[in-house]
Scaffold this motif. Structure first.
Motif, PDB file in Angstrom:
ATOM      1  N   THR A   1     -37.093 -14.756  42.836  1.00 14.95           N
ATOM      2  CA  THR A   1     -35.812 -14.563  43.528  1.00 14.95           C
ATOM      3  C   THR A   1     -34.682 -14.201  42.572  1.00 14.95           C
ATOM      4  O   THR A   1     -33.631 -13.734  43.016  1.00 14.95           O
ATOM      5  CB  THR A   1     -35.419 -15.834  44.299  1.00 14.95           C
ATOM      6  N   GLU A   2     -34.904 -14.404  41.261  1.00 12.90           N
ATOM      7  CA  GLU A   2     -33.851 -14.121  40.284  1.00 12.90           C
ATOM      8  C   GLU A   2     -34.017 -12.759  39.613  1.00 12.90           C
ATOM      9  O   GLU A   2     -33.168 -12.364  38.811  1.00 12.90           O
ATOM     10  CB  GLU A   2     -33.820 -15.220  39.223  1.00 12.90           C
ATOM     11  N   MET A   3     -35.085 -12.038  39.926  1.00 12.91           N
ATOM     12  CA  MET A   3     -35.270 -10.741  39.281  1.00 12.91           C
ATOM     13  C   MET A   3     -34.324  -9.699  39.908  1.00 12.91           C
ATOM     14  O   MET A   3     -33.906  -9.839  41.059  1.00 12.91           O
ATOM     15  CB  MET A   3     -36.720 -10.271  39.372  1.00 12.91           C
ATOM     16  N   PRO A   4     -33.967  -8.662  39.145  1.00 11.41           N
ATOM     17  CA  PRO A   4     -33.107  -7.617  39.700  1.00 11.41           C
ATOM     18  C   PRO A   4     -33.726  -6.965  40.928  1.00 11.41           C
ATOM     19  O   PRO A   4     -34.952  -6.778  40.993  1.00 11.41           O
ATOM     20  CB  PRO A   4     -32.995  -6.613  38.543  1.00 11.41           C
ATOM     21  N   VAL A   5     -32.887  -6.618  41.894  1.00 14.33           N
ATOM     22  CA  VAL A   5     -33.368  -6.004  43.126  1.00 14.33           C
ATOM     23  C   VAL A   5     -34.118  -4.707  42.824  1.00 14.33           C
ATOM     24  O   VAL A   5     -35.099  -4.370  43.498  1.00 14.33           O
ATOM     25  CB  VAL A   5     -32.194  -5.745  44.094  1.00 14.33           C
ATOM     26  N   GLU A   6     -33.687  -3.982  41.774  1.00 17.41           N
ATOM     27  CA  GLU A   6     -34.370  -2.732  41.424  1.00 17.41           C
ATOM     28  C   GLU A   6     -35.836  -2.966  41.104  1.00 17.41           C
ATOM     29  O   GLU A   6     -36.707  -2.164  41.462  1.00 17.41           O
ATOM     30  CB  GLU A   6     -33.678  -2.071  40.216  1.00 17.41           C
ATOM     31  N   ARG A   7     -36.129  -4.099  40.442  1.00 20.26           N
ATOM     32  CA  ARG A   7     -37.526  -4.387  40.111  1.00 20.26           C
ATOM     33  C   ARG A   7     -38.289  -4.834  41.358  1.00 20.26           C
ATOM     34  O   ARG A   7     -39.465  -4.513  41.513  1.00 20.26           O
ATOM     35  CB  ARG A   7     -37.611  -5.458  39.014  1.00 20.26           C
TER      36      ARG A   7
ATOM     37  N   TRP B   1     -26.480  -4.388  26.846  1.00 15.81           N
ATOM     38  CA  TRP B   1     -26.943  -5.736  27.234  1.00 15.81           C
ATOM     39  C   TRP B   1     -26.834  -5.884  28.754  1.00 15.81           C
ATOM     40  O   TRP B   1     -27.775  -6.323  29.428  1.00 15.81           O
ATOM     41  CB  TRP B   1     -26.066  -6.809  26.587  1.00 15.81           C
ATOM     42  N   GLU B   2     -25.670  -5.560  29.264  1.00 17.41           N
ATOM     43  CA  GLU B   2     -25.403  -5.719  30.699  1.00 17.41           C
ATOM     44  C   GLU B   2     -26.370  -4.882  31.526  1.00 17.41           C
ATOM     45  O   GLU B   2     -26.876  -5.331  32.559  1.00 17.41           O
ATOM     46  CB  GLU B   2     -23.953  -5.310  30.987  1.00 17.41           C
ATOM     47  N   PHE B   3     -26.617  -3.664  31.068  1.00 13.71           N
ATOM     48  CA  PHE B   3     -27.523  -2.763  31.774  1.00 13.71           C
ATOM     49  C   PHE B   3     -28.930  -3.348  31.842  1.00 13.71           C
ATOM     50  O   PHE B   3     -29.581  -3.356  32.896  1.00 13.71           O
ATOM     51  CB  PHE B   3     -27.541  -1.409  31.051  1.00 13.71           C
ATOM     52  N   MET B   4     -29.448  -3.864  30.722  1.00 12.06           N
ATOM     53  CA  MET B   4     -30.804  -4.428  30.701  1.00 12.06           C
ATOM     54  C   MET B   4     -30.900  -5.685  31.550  1.00 12.06           C
ATOM     55  O   MET B   4     -31.914  -5.910  32.225  1.00 12.06           O
ATOM     56  CB  MET B   4     -31.236  -4.694  29.259  1.00 12.06           C
ATOM     57  N   ARG B   5     -29.858  -6.512  31.525  1.00 13.36           N
ATOM     58  CA  ARG B   5     -29.889  -7.734  32.334  1.00 13.36           C
ATOM     59  C   ARG B   5     -29.939  -7.417  33.824  1.00 13.36           C
ATOM     60  O   ARG B   5     -30.429  -8.219  34.620  1.00 13.36           O
ATOM     61  CB  ARG B   5     -28.662  -8.602  32.026  1.00 13.36           C
ATOM     62  N   SER B   6     -29.423  -6.251  34.208  1.00 14.10           N
ATOM     63  CA  SER B   6     -29.427  -5.869  35.620  1.00 14.10           C
ATOM     64  C   SER B   6     -30.773  -5.303  36.058  1.00 14.10           C
ATOM     65  O   SER B   6     -31.016  -5.145  37.254  1.00 14.10           O
ATOM     66  CB  SER B   6     -28.332  -4.835  35.897  1.00 14.10           C
ATOM     67  N   ARG B   7     -31.652  -5.017  35.075  1.00 12.94           N
ATOM     68  CA  ARG B   7     -32.910  -4.354  35.405  1.00 12.94           C
ATOM     69  C   ARG B   7     -34.153  -5.103  34.964  1.00 12.94           C
ATOM     70  O   ARG B   7     -35.262  -4.731  35.347  1.00 12.94           O
ATOM     71  CB  ARG B   7     -32.919  -2.950  34.794  1.00 12.94           C
ATOM     72  N   LEU B   8     -33.991  -6.139  34.184  1.00 12.58           N
ATOM     73  CA  LEU B   8     -35.140  -6.870  33.670  1.00 12.58           C
ATOM     74  C   LEU B   8     -35.005  -8.357  33.958  1.00 12.58           C
ATOM     75  O   LEU B   8     -33.895  -8.887  33.981  1.00 12.58           O
ATOM     76  CB  LEU B   8     -35.264  -6.683  32.145  1.00 12.58           C
ATOM     77  N   PRO B   9     -36.140  -9.053  34.169  1.00 12.80           N
ATOM     78  CA  PRO B   9     -36.079 -10.519  34.245  1.00 12.80           C
ATOM     79  C   PRO B   9     -35.532 -11.075  32.937  1.00 12.80           C
ATOM     80  O   PRO B   9     -35.667 -10.457  31.882  1.00 12.80           O
ATOM     81  CB  PRO B   9     -37.552 -10.927  34.440  1.00 12.80           C
ATOM     82  N   VAL B  10     -34.968 -12.249  32.984  1.00 18.90           N
ATOM     83  CA  VAL B  10     -34.286 -12.802  31.812  1.00 18.90           C
ATOM     84  C   VAL B  10     -35.230 -12.950  30.626  1.00 18.90           C
ATOM     85  O   VAL B  10     -34.830 -12.745  29.472  1.00 18.90           O
ATOM     86  CB  VAL B  10     -33.627 -14.158  32.169  1.00 18.90           C
TER      87      VAL B  10
END
Length: 502
Positions: free
Chosen positions: A83-89, A461-470
């Motif tokens: 539930t915490e992964m980016p919607v894109e993934r 950093w911000e871009f990757m956090r929006s597209r990848l799990p932590v």
């Protein structure tokens, strides 16, 4: 036995009023879990689909587990979604799955899934439906043990997640081995650490319902506060844990075992990454009478294919073996010419065969054909084995010892990660020209080397956090004027790896 629901129902017949699953906000007995799951199954089965994907977008907890079994009752297979992964993934996963439904609850129903929004169905509404036992019976009658139960998505080297599809037969065989090997019973109380989209959770869930144990889902926040975590174990009389080594090391890092006694803890199993021997020795010092076991295997073989029950002393700098094959599993080690390695000290690639093997990657024939191959040692008849990409070697005791990964896949924070997926995400950022992700095993850091004169690091950093799990976001970014190339004109990863040691 041909269906995992038989395990659940047989245990319910014996221990119906006993706690099966518990989290911080909900508890369910075996009878309650079956009742709710059958309601979900009846409602989903009314759609008429069989052996299709049903995604479960519900926070980790009892509701998620009940949803899993509800999907299986419907004759379909479940897919846990973080539930915490980016919607894109999530959408990449849904593109591969083409799910027939997506189960949500009150906390996730507002998640915008774009074109998949119409597939949402509410857990609260599903469990309010009437059971249709005739329909459930008809579905069960037509089921076989190679029907899929779940798909778990792992990182993909092309940037596209891969869904490992696992059937009833594999789970039943694996759960039976777990119960027999570790003497699990209705007296067992599991303390779950791993998320349910991670293959280690398969042991927690299915060994529980096979043995009549209780499964307590430890709140994620506890693993930030080791004192609270140990008190939780004692408060719930947890006697068995199966954690990633990072979680066990959290306890020893802060010297908590000297401050808090754990009188109930009897069995300590670990997997997912290399267990530092120094930390294992600290656990053994404070809990000398507990059973310790190193379990090893990928999602592609259900969970585990090799294990080692710690039976001797090890120096702090001595690796803990991964051991030998589980019951009804065969493993062998081959060199680059597909010759079998049997002598100690020579590294080769690990192969698995047996009923634990998953079917392959859902809707991904190319990757399936790369990993699930004809047994190189058998030219007489068709026999599919799993080519793991793990490099191992035998020791003088006839035990396997893990060496490393053959490719660019790593194990980090207990998760299996393809570095290519990180590169794919970072490379999509407008300011990045080229990039390479490298794993610093000494510091347990993922380092992203990148070229890009106009790249703003904070925005990257911000871009990757929006597209990848932590757990896939690199710990370090290192800008480089020009990525080194080898004689073939390819990026020289070894040269970058060498820079980490400088």
């Amino acid at each position: 036995m041909i269906n995992v629901l038989e395990m659940l129902e047989e245990t319910t017949d014996k221990y119906g009023g006993k706690t099966a699953f518990a989290d911080s906000g909900m508890q369910a007995t075996y009878s309650e879990a079956v009742d709710l799951a059958q309601k979900i199954g009846s409602a989903l089965a009314a759609g008429g689909t069989q052996r299709r994907a049903v995604a479960v977008l519900v926070p980790k907890g009892v509701k998620e587990l009940i949803s899993f079994f509800g999907v299986v009752y419907s004759g379909n297979f479940y897919v846990p979604i973080d539930t915490e992964m980016p919607v894109e993934r999530m959408q990449l996963i849904f593109e591969t799955l083409n799910p027939v439904r997506i189960i949500v609850d009150d906390t996730t129903r507002g998640t915008d899934l774009g074109e998949y929004n119409d597939l949402k169905c509410s857990y609260e509404e599903l469990v309010s439906q009437e059971k249709n036992q005739e329909l459930l019976h008809r579905i069960r009658k037509g089921a076989i043990d190679t029907d899929p139960v779940y798909a778990l998505f792992t990182s993909g080297s092309t940037g596209i997640p891969k869904g490992v599809i696992v059937c009833h037969r594999s789970i039943i065989d694996y759960a039976g081995w777990c119960v027999a090997t570790f003497d699990l019973s209705a007296e067992t109380v599991f303390g779950n650490q791993t998320p349910f989209y991670f293959s280690m959770s398969v042991l927690d869930i299915y060994a529980t319902i096979c043995s009549g144990a209780a499964l307590f889902i430890i709140p994620k926040a506890m693993f930030t506060f080791p004192m609270d975590l140990l008190e939780y174990l004692n408060d719930h009389k947890i006697n068995t844990i199966y954690w990633v080594p990072s979680a066990l090391c959290l306890i020893t890092k802060f010297n908590m075992l000297s401050a808090v006694e754990l009188p109930f803890l009897q069995k300590i199993l670990f997997a997912g990454e290399v267990m530092p021997t120094k930390h294992l020795n600290l656990w053994r010092k404070y809990l000398p009478n507990a059973l310790y076991a190193n379990l090893f295997g990928p999602t592609e073989i259900t969970d585990i294919g090799i294990y080692y029950i710690v039976d001797r002393e090890f120096e702090d700098d001595e690796p803990v073996p991964i051991g030998n094959a589980c019951r009804n599993v065969d493993v062998f080690v081959l060199d680059e010419e597909n010759r079998k390695i049997t002598e100690p000290g020579i590294a080769g690639e690990l192969y698995y065969r047996g009923s634990y093997l998953a079917h392959g990657y859902y809707n991904n024939w190319d990757k399936t054909d790369e990993a699930y191959v004809q047994n190189p040692l058998n030219t007489a008849y068709p026999e599919i084995v799993y080519k793991s990409g793990d490099l191992v070697q035998w020791n003088q005791f006839g035990e396997l010892v893990y060496v490393s990964r053959k490719d660019f896949q790593i194990k980090h924070m207990g998760y299996r990660i393809e570095l290519g997926e990180i590169e794919n995400a970072a490379g999509a950022f407008q300011g990045v020209d080229r990039c390479v992700a490298v794993y610093d095993s000494q510091k347990d850091d993922i380092v992203l080397f990148y070229e890009g004169k106009k790249c703003e690091e904070e925005k990257l950093w911000e871009f990757m956090r929006s597209r990848l799990p932590v757990y896939m976001v690199p710990q370090k970014l290192q800008k480089i004027a020009r990525l080194p190339l080898n004689e073939n004109g390819k990026i020289d990863r070894k040269a970058l790896q060498a820079r980490l040691a400088q």
